[in-house]
Design a protein around this motif. Sequence first.
Motif, mmCIF file in Angstrom:
data_model
loop_
_atom_site.group_PDB
_atom_site.id
_atom_site.type_symbol
_atom_site.label_atom_id
_atom_site.label_comp_id
_atom_site.label_asym_id
_atom_site.label_seq_id
_atom_site.Cartn_x
_atom_site.Cartn_y
_atom_site.Cartn_z
ATOM 1 N N ARG A 116 37.065 52.153 39.611
ATOM 2 C CA ARG A 116 36.572 50.864 40.092
ATOM 3 C C ARG A 116 37.548 49.746 39.751
ATOM 4 O O ARG A 116 37.915 48.947 40.607
ATOM 5 N N TRP A 117 38.002 49.697 38.470
ATOM 6 C CA TRP A 117 38.932 48.613 38.139
ATOM 7 C C TRP A 117 40.319 48.863 38.708
ATOM 8 O O TRP A 117 41.070 47.925 38.986
ATOM 9 N N ALA A 118 40.678 50.135 38.923
ATOM 10 C CA ALA A 118 41.981 50.418 39.528
ATOM 11 C C ALA A 118 42.042 49.864 40.957
ATOM 12 O O ALA A 118 43.039 49.244 41.354
ATOM 13 N N HIS A 119 40.985 50.089 41.730
ATOM 14 C CA HIS A 119 40.956 49.548 43.092
ATOM 15 C C HIS A 119 40.912 48.017 43.066
ATOM 16 O O HIS A 119 41.525 47.364 43.919
ATOM 17 N N ARG A 120 40.219 47.477 42.100
ATOM 18 C CA ARG A 120 40.170 46.012 41.979
ATOM 19 C C ARG A 120 41.553 45.446 41.690
ATOM 20 O O ARG A 120 41.953 44.421 42.255
ATOM 21 N N LEU A 121 42.305 46.110 40.837
ATOM 22 C CA LEU A 121 43.634 45.629 40.476
ATOM 23 C C LEU A 121 44.638 45.765 41.616
ATOM 24 O O LEU A 121 45.663 45.079 41.623
ATOM 25 N N ARG A 122 44.365 46.655 42.567
ATOM 26 C CA ARG A 122 45.291 46.804 43.692
ATOM 27 C C ARG A 122 45.311 45.564 44.580
ATOM 28 O O ARG A 122 46.231 45.384 45.370
ATOM 29 N N ARG A 123 44.286 44.743 44.448
ATOM 30 C CA ARG A 123 44.302 43.441 45.127
ATOM 31 C C ARG A 123 44.858 42.433 44.130
ATOM 32 O O ARG A 123 44.315 42.242 43.067
ATOM 33 N N HIS A 124 45.951 41.795 44.492
ATOM 34 C CA HIS A 124 46.717 41.051 43.492
ATOM 35 C C HIS A 124 46.989 39.625 43.937
ATOM 36 O O HIS A 124 47.341 39.377 45.093
ATOM 37 N N GLY A 125 46.830 38.671 42.994
ATOM 38 C CA GLY A 125 47.219 37.287 43.249
ATOM 39 C C GLY A 125 48.655 37.097 42.808
ATOM 40 O O GLY A 125 48.969 37.244 41.639
ATOM 41 N N PHE A 126 49.537 36.791 43.730
ATOM 42 C CA PHE A 126 50.964 36.861 43.455
ATOM 43 C C PHE A 126 51.529 35.646 42.720
ATOM 44 O O PHE A 126 52.738 35.540 42.560
ATOM 45 N N LEU A 127 50.679 34.734 42.275
ATOM 46 C CA LEU A 127 51.181 33.544 41.597
ATOM 47 C C LEU A 127 50.763 33.495 40.131
ATOM 48 O O LEU A 127 50.788 32.443 39.515
ATOM 49 N N GLU A 128 50.374 34.617 39.563
ATOM 50 C CA GLU A 128 49.930 34.627 38.172
ATOM 51 C C GLU A 128 51.118 34.576 37.215
ATOM 52 O O GLU A 128 52.140 35.210 37.440
ATOM 53 N N SER A 129 50.945 33.837 36.137
ATOM 54 C CA SER A 129 51.954 33.837 35.075
ATOM 55 C C SER A 129 51.550 34.868 34.029
ATOM 56 O O SER A 129 50.395 35.267 33.929
ATOM 57 N N THR A 130 52.521 35.323 33.245
ATOM 58 C CA THR A 130 52.242 36.348 32.248
ATOM 59 C C THR A 130 51.533 35.755 31.028
ATOM 60 O O THR A 130 51.867 34.675 30.561
ATOM 61 N N GLN A 131 50.531 36.494 30.544
ATOM 62 C CA GLN A 131 49.778 36.100 29.350
ATOM 63 C C GLN A 131 49.716 37.269 28.366
ATOM 64 O O GLN A 131 48.786 37.364 27.566
ATOM 65 N N LEU A 132 50.715 38.148 28.417
ATOM 66 C CA LEU A 132 50.657 39.383 27.640
ATOM 67 C C LEU A 132 50.519 39.127 26.146
ATOM 68 O O LEU A 132 49.629 39.667 25.484
ATOM 69 N N GLY A 133 51.413 38.305 25.589
ATOM 70 C CA GLY A 133 51.340 38.028 24.157
ATOM 71 C C GLY A 133 50.019 37.402 23.769
ATOM 72 O O GLY A 133 49.405 37.769 22.748
ATOM 73 N N CYS A 134 49.544 36.475 24.583
ATOM 74 C CA CYS A 134 48.273 35.791 24.328
ATOM 75 C C CYS A 134 47.107 36.771 24.360
ATOM 76 O O CYS A 134 46.237 36.749 23.484
ATOM 77 N N ARG A 135 47.083 37.662 25.361
ATOM 78 C CA ARG A 135 45.981 38.629 25.479
ATOM 79 C C ARG A 135 45.969 39.598 24.292
ATOM 80 O O ARG A 135 44.908 39.968 23.794
ATOM 81 N N LEU A 136 47.134 40.019 23.840
ATOM 82 C CA LEU A 136 47.199 40.902 22.675
ATOM 83 C C LEU A 136 46.628 40.215 21.442
ATOM 84 O O LEU A 136 45.858 40.813 20.676
ATOM 85 N N ARG A 137 47.003 38.971 21.242
ATOM 86 C CA ARG A 137 46.522 38.244 20.064
ATOM 87 C C ARG A 137 45.026 37.951 20.162
ATOM 88 O O ARG A 137 44.331 37.894 19.137
ATOM 89 N N GLU A 138 44.512 37.757 21.366
ATOM 90 C CA GLU A 138 43.072 37.551 21.552
ATOM 91 C C GLU A 138 42.290 38.834 21.306
ATOM 92 O O GLU A 138 41.168 38.806 20.797
ATOM 93 N N LEU A 139 42.880 39.969 21.678
ATOM 94 C CA LEU A 139 42.178 41.241 21.555
ATOM 95 C C LEU A 139 42.069 41.702 20.105
ATOM 96 O O LEU A 139 41.044 42.265 19.700
ATOM 97 N N MET A 140 43.098 41.461 19.311
ATOM 98 C CA MET A 140 43.150 42.008 17.960
ATOM 99 C C MET A 140 41.916 41.724 17.105
ATOM 100 O O MET A 140 41.360 42.639 16.493
ATOM 101 N N PRO A 141 41.427 40.486 17.020
ATOM 102 C CA PRO A 141 40.272 40.225 16.150
ATOM 103 C C PRO A 141 38.988 40.909 16.610
ATOM 104 O O PRO A 141 38.043 41.030 15.830
ATOM 105 N N THR A 142 38.940 41.362 17.856
ATOM 106 C CA THR A 142 37.723 41.988 18.380
ATOM 107 C C THR A 142 37.684 43.488 18.134
ATOM 108 O O THR A 142 36.654 44.117 18.373
ATOM 109 N N LEU A 143 38.787 44.066 17.656
ATOM 110 C CA LEU A 143 38.851 45.510 17.437
ATOM 111 C C LEU A 143 38.211 45.851 16.096
ATOM 112 O O LEU A 143 38.756 45.531 15.043
ATOM 113 N N ARG A 144 37.057 46.480 16.135
ATOM 114 C CA ARG A 144 36.289 46.780 14.923
ATOM 115 C C ARG A 144 36.779 48.038 14.217
ATOM 116 O O ARG A 144 36.446 48.274 13.064
#
Length: 286
Positions: free
Chosen positions: A147-175
């Motif tokens: 389901r999410w794979a098909h969703r990701l195949r539709r892409h907005g081509f003007l997105e900026s990268t947030q990789l570092g930010c997403r990693l830092r946001e995810l870390m505190p939520t990992l129990r």
Amino acid sequence: MRRIAELPHDPVDSRQFEVAVRRLADSIAFGPDDSIYHGSGLEYAQSRVYQPGDSVKLIDWKITARTDKTYVKEYQEPRQIPLYLLLDTSASMCVSSTAMSKYAWAVRIAAGLGLAAQSRLMPVGLVACGEREIRISPTLARNEVMRWAHRLRRHGFLESTQLGCRLRELMPTLRRRSTLIVLSDLHDPDAVAAMRLVAQEHECIALHLQDPAEMGIRGAGLFRGREAESMRSFFASGRRRWLGGSQIKSRLTRHAVDYLLLRTDRPILAPLREFLKARGRQSGAR
């Protein structure tokens, strides 16, 4: 207005995409083979001498009869180690000089890894690392991956990268200790530092996708260009390059981040399978 469209650099339709993903999942081995403990689980592991407090229901009557000592059966139960797939959905991932873009490969590989991991009872989650807020909690539901794979195949081509930010946001939520796989071209200047931080507490793997156009521009001198994610114009030198794969690998592996460079103008699936197989052997040795 942001453009949303099917991937222009993925030559397959939705049905062919699912077939390709399932074939990939069947051809790779990813997940814990030895991450088990002995107890009352699902599969028989071994028999041992009875100890006070053991349940009589676990007695192994065949071995007990042969040895004149009381033995009990032990069963193994998988430990469900969550897997998070962090997929870079930024515009630079869709810039391509080959038949399939970095982004198309990333979506296909992420879905294949997700199904392969679920087959070994690893709950699989997803975090999109562009401007879109897409986060799927780890689950064993196989239909959720497609389901999410098909969703990701539709892409907005003007997105900026947030990789570092997403990693830092995810870390505190990992129990609990988790496995994180990053699929990105690693254009985010904060990506390497964020992955090194994650690796201090979790297992982290970087799948670095690279297009041959990123290897440098022929000729020297200044040229005018436009940044794919922000659409801002800039001047640059023809000799200028992004941080090389060997440099990134050195910075990551020193901090226990497993790294694999995947170039879109070269075979991708065979190196990926060998990389995962080698990781499995190393995990088994430990």
